[in-house]
Design a protein around this motif. Structure first.
Motif, PDB file in Angstrom:
ATOM      1  N   GLU A  27       0.823  -1.205   0.000  1.00 43.56           N
ATOM      2  CA  GLU A  27       0.000   0.000   0.000  1.00 43.56           C
ATOM      3  C   GLU A  27       0.856   1.253   0.000  1.00 43.56           C
ATOM      4  O   GLU A  27       1.984   1.245   0.485  1.00 43.56           O
ATOM      5  N   GLY A  28       0.292   2.322  -0.546  1.00 41.86           N
ATOM      6  CA  GLY A  28       0.952   3.619  -0.544  1.00 41.86           C
ATOM      7  C   GLY A  28      -0.039   4.702  -0.170  1.00 41.86           C
ATOM      8  O   GLY A  28      -1.223   4.610  -0.485  1.00 41.86           O
ATOM      9  N   LYS A  29       0.457   5.726   0.522  1.00 46.29           N
ATOM     10  CA  LYS A  29      -0.383   6.838   0.948  1.00 46.29           C
ATOM     11  C   LYS A  29       0.355   8.144   0.668  1.00 46.29           C
ATOM     12  O   LYS A  29       1.523   8.295   1.032  1.00 46.29           O
ATOM     13  N   VAL A  30      -0.322   9.076  -0.006  1.00 49.58           N
ATOM     14  CA  VAL A  30       0.265  10.391  -0.262  1.00 49.58           C
ATOM     15  C   VAL A  30       0.264  11.191   1.036  1.00 49.58           C
ATOM     16  O   VAL A  30      -0.769  11.354   1.683  1.00 49.58           O
ATOM     17  N   LEU A  31       1.449  11.679   1.406  1.00 46.51           N
ATOM     18  CA  LEU A  31       1.582  12.514   2.604  1.00 46.51           C
ATOM     19  C   LEU A  31       1.603  13.997   2.258  1.00 46.51           C
ATOM     20  O   LEU A  31       1.166  14.832   3.045  1.00 46.51           O
ATOM     21  N   TRP A  32       2.137  14.312   1.063  1.00 51.91           N
ATOM     22  CA  TRP A  32       2.305  15.699   0.666  1.00 51.91           C
ATOM     23  C   TRP A  32       2.498  15.739  -0.843  1.00 51.91           C
ATOM     24  O   TRP A  32       3.155  14.861  -1.401  1.00 51.91           O
ATOM     25  N   GLN A  33       1.926  16.757  -1.506  1.00 49.02           N
ATOM     26  CA  GLN A  33       2.095  16.864  -2.955  1.00 49.02           C
ATOM     27  C   GLN A  33       1.997  18.317  -3.386  1.00 49.02           C
ATOM     28  O   GLN A  33       1.116  19.051  -2.934  1.00 49.02           O
ATOM     29  N   ARG A  34       2.928  18.725  -4.280  1.00 49.68           N
ATOM     30  CA  ARG A  34       2.938  20.071  -4.854  1.00 49.68           C
ATOM     31  C   ARG A  34       3.443  19.975  -6.286  1.00 49.68           C
ATOM     32  O   ARG A  34       4.287  19.132  -6.600  1.00 49.68           O
ATOM     33  N   THR A  35       2.976  20.875  -7.142  1.00 43.74           N
ATOM     34  CA  THR A  35       3.515  20.997  -8.493  1.00 43.74           C
ATOM     35  C   THR A  35       4.281  22.301  -8.554  1.00 43.74           C
ATOM     36  O   THR A  35       3.751  23.361  -8.221  1.00 43.74           O
ATOM     37  N   VAL A  36       5.551  22.204  -8.962  1.00 44.59           N
ATOM     38  CA  VAL A  36       6.442  23.360  -9.021  1.00 44.59           C
ATOM     39  C   VAL A  36       7.243  23.273 -10.316  1.00 44.59           C
ATOM     40  O   VAL A  36       7.904  22.260 -10.563  1.00 44.59           O
ATOM     41  N   GLY A  37       7.186  24.319 -11.124  1.00 41.27           N
ATOM     42  CA  GLY A  37       8.000  24.361 -12.337  1.00 41.27           C
ATOM     43  C   GLY A  37       7.818  23.177 -13.262  1.00 41.27           C
ATOM     44  O   GLY A  37       8.794  22.674 -13.800  1.00 41.27           O
ATOM     45  N   LEU A  48       5.290  -2.463   2.584  1.00 43.38           N
ATOM     46  CA  LEU A  48       5.430  -3.784   1.977  1.00 43.38           C
ATOM     47  C   LEU A  48       5.481  -4.815   3.102  1.00 43.38           C
ATOM     48  O   LEU A  48       6.484  -4.925   3.810  1.00 43.38           O
ATOM     49  N   PRO A  49       4.408  -5.575   3.279  1.00 43.47           N
ATOM     50  CA  PRO A  49       4.431  -6.628   4.295  1.00 43.47           C
ATOM     51  C   PRO A  49       5.503  -7.675   3.970  1.00 43.47           C
ATOM     52  O   PRO A  49       5.964  -7.766   2.823  1.00 43.47           O
ATOM     53  N   PRO A  50       5.897  -8.478   4.942  1.00 42.76           N
ATOM     54  CA  PRO A  50       6.884  -9.532   4.683  1.00 42.76           C
ATOM     55  C   PRO A  50       6.462 -10.414   3.506  1.00 42.76           C
ATOM     56  O   PRO A  50       5.287 -10.758   3.362  1.00 42.76           O
ATOM     57  N   TYR A  64      13.588   9.408  -4.501  1.00 47.84           N
ATOM     58  CA  TYR A  64      14.523   9.298  -3.384  1.00 47.84           C
ATOM     59  C   TYR A  64      13.750   8.706  -2.216  1.00 47.84           C
ATOM     60  O   TYR A  64      12.674   9.193  -1.877  1.00 47.84           O
ATOM     61  N   ALA A  65      14.285   7.652  -1.619  1.00 47.00           N
ATOM     62  CA  ALA A  65      13.557   6.957  -0.560  1.00 47.00           C
ATOM     63  C   ALA A  65      14.426   6.778   0.679  1.00 47.00           C
ATOM     64  O   ALA A  65      15.643   6.615   0.593  1.00 47.00           O
ATOM     65  N   TRP A  66      13.759   6.794   1.810  1.00 51.30           N
ATOM     66  CA  TRP A  66      14.370   6.507   3.102  1.00 51.30           C
ATOM     67  C   TRP A  66      13.650   5.295   3.660  1.00 51.30           C
ATOM     68  O   TRP A  66      12.403   5.245   3.681  1.00 51.30           O
ATOM     69  N   VAL A  67      14.408   4.287   4.079  1.00 47.46           N
ATOM     70  CA  VAL A  67      13.831   3.073   4.655  1.00 47.46           C
ATOM     71  C   VAL A  67      13.594   3.340   6.140  1.00 47.46           C
ATOM     72  O   VAL A  67      14.534   3.464   6.912  1.00 47.46           O
ATOM     73  N   ARG A  68      12.338   3.458   6.502  1.00 46.62           N
ATOM     74  CA  ARG A  68      11.977   3.733   7.893  1.00 46.62           C
ATOM     75  C   ARG A  68      12.062   2.474   8.748  1.00 46.62           C
ATOM     76  O   ARG A  68      12.486   2.520   9.895  1.00 46.62           O
ATOM     77  N   SER A  69      11.631   1.329   8.177  1.00 41.76           N
ATOM     78  CA  SER A  69      11.723   0.070   8.918  1.00 41.76           C
ATOM     79  C   SER A  69      11.833  -1.092   7.941  1.00 41.76           C
ATOM     80  O   SER A  69      11.464  -0.974   6.777  1.00 41.76           O
ATOM     81  N   GLY A  70      12.338  -2.214   8.442  1.00 40.26           N
ATOM     82  CA  GLY A  70      12.520  -3.398   7.615  1.00 40.26           C
ATOM     83  C   GLY A  70      13.754  -3.279   6.736  1.00 40.26           C
ATOM     84  O   GLY A  70      14.581  -2.381   6.908  1.00 40.26           O
ATOM     85  N   THR A  71      13.862  -4.194   5.769  1.00 36.70           N
ATOM     86  CA  THR A  71      14.965  -4.197   4.808  1.00 36.70           C
ATOM     87  C   THR A  71      14.395  -4.408   3.420  1.00 36.70           C
ATOM     88  O   THR A  71      13.730  -5.419   3.162  1.00 36.70           O
ATOM     89  N   ASN A 105      10.390  -7.398  -0.261  1.00 34.42           N
ATOM     90  CA  ASN A 105      10.597  -7.564   1.169  1.00 34.42           C
ATOM     91  C   ASN A 105      10.823  -9.046   1.426  1.00 34.42           C
ATOM     92  O   ASN A 105       9.886  -9.828   1.489  1.00 34.42           O
ATOM     93  N   LEU A 106      12.083  -9.414   1.549  1.00 35.47           N
ATOM     94  CA  LEU A 106      12.443 -10.811   1.774  1.00 35.47           C
ATOM     95  C   LEU A 106      12.557 -11.143   3.261  1.00 35.47           C
ATOM     96  O   LEU A 106      12.856 -12.280   3.613  1.00 35.47           O
ATOM     97  N   GLY A 107      12.301 -10.148   4.100  1.00 37.26           N
ATOM     98  CA  GLY A 107      12.443 -10.328   5.539  1.00 37.26           C
ATOM     99  C   GLY A 107      11.148 -10.692   6.230  1.00 37.26           C
ATOM    100  O   GLY A 107      10.120 -10.946   5.606  1.00 37.26           O
ATOM    101  N   SER A 108      11.199 -10.683   7.551  1.00 36.16           N
ATOM    102  CA  SER A 108      10.035 -11.036   8.368  1.00 36.16           C
ATOM    103  C   SER A 108       9.407  -9.805   9.022  1.00 36.16           C
ATOM    104  O   SER A 108       8.463  -9.940   9.799  1.00 36.16           O
ATOM    105  N   THR A 109       9.915  -8.613   8.702  1.00 39.68           N
ATOM    106  CA  THR A 109       9.417  -7.348   9.244  1.00 39.68           C
ATOM    107  C   THR A 109       8.881  -6.493   8.100  1.00 39.68           C
ATOM    108  O   THR A 109       9.481  -6.452   7.025  1.00 39.68           O
ATOM    109  N   GLU A 110       7.777  -5.810   8.324  1.00 43.83           N
ATOM    110  CA  GLU A 110       7.232  -4.927   7.294  1.00 43.83           C
ATOM    111  C   GLU A 110       8.258  -3.868   6.891  1.00 43.83           C
ATOM    112  O   GLU A 110       8.943  -3.298   7.738  1.00 43.83           O
TER     113      GLU A 110
END
Length: 137
Positions: A27-37, A48-50, A64-71, A105-110
């Motif tokens: 699942e994905g959820k939009v947190l913030w969106q703007r159109t600029v230039g 991504l569940p396990p 550009y992504a930051w992994v908050r949890s899991g691998t 997601n090949l792990g056991s954590t989301e």
């Protein structure tokens, strides 16, 4: 990284046919969106569940992504792992159809990702791509 063509207003997984759809529960959820230039800047939270994956896709602009949890395990169109990103790590994905990939997601954590998309205005979060012949996805 997008996971499918999304309905921009809701940020939910779309129902359009995909060459390789994301697994149920991704699942994905939009947190913030703007159109600029002429660019859509969108911050999304992706879950991504396990044992799930994003399906094969590419993007019309960089992200550009930051992994908050899991691998997150990331694979390119040669089926090779081109990165393994544990919590706290950053990754970027270049744009264009020459950069087809899948996130797994090949792990056991989301896996939870915070993703910034920098796309041409009106572009979908991702473009569908067929499995390039890998034994997964």
């Amino acid at each position: 990284m997008n996971l499918t063509r999304r309905q921009r207003g809701t940020g939910s997984v779309g129902t359009a046919a995909r060459a390789t759809p994301p697994d149920p529960g991704v699942e994905g959820k939009v947190l913030w969106q703007r159109t600029v230039g002429g660019k859509d800047l969108t911050l999304r939270e992706i879950h991504l569940p396990p044992g799930t994956d994003t399906g094969w896709h590419y993007h019309d602009g960089p992200l550009y992504a930051w992994v908050r949890s899991g691998t997150l395990s990331h694979f390119d169109a040669t089926c090779a792992a081109d990165g393994v990103y544990p919590a706290g790590h950053l990754l970027d994905e270049p744009s264009g159809s020459g950069h087809v990939h899948i996130g797994r997601n090949l792990g056991s954590t989301e896996v939870v990702l915070d993703v910034l998309y920098v796309l041409p205005a009106g572009s979908p979060f991702a473009e569908d791509a067929p499995n390039p012949g890998c034994p997964f996805g």
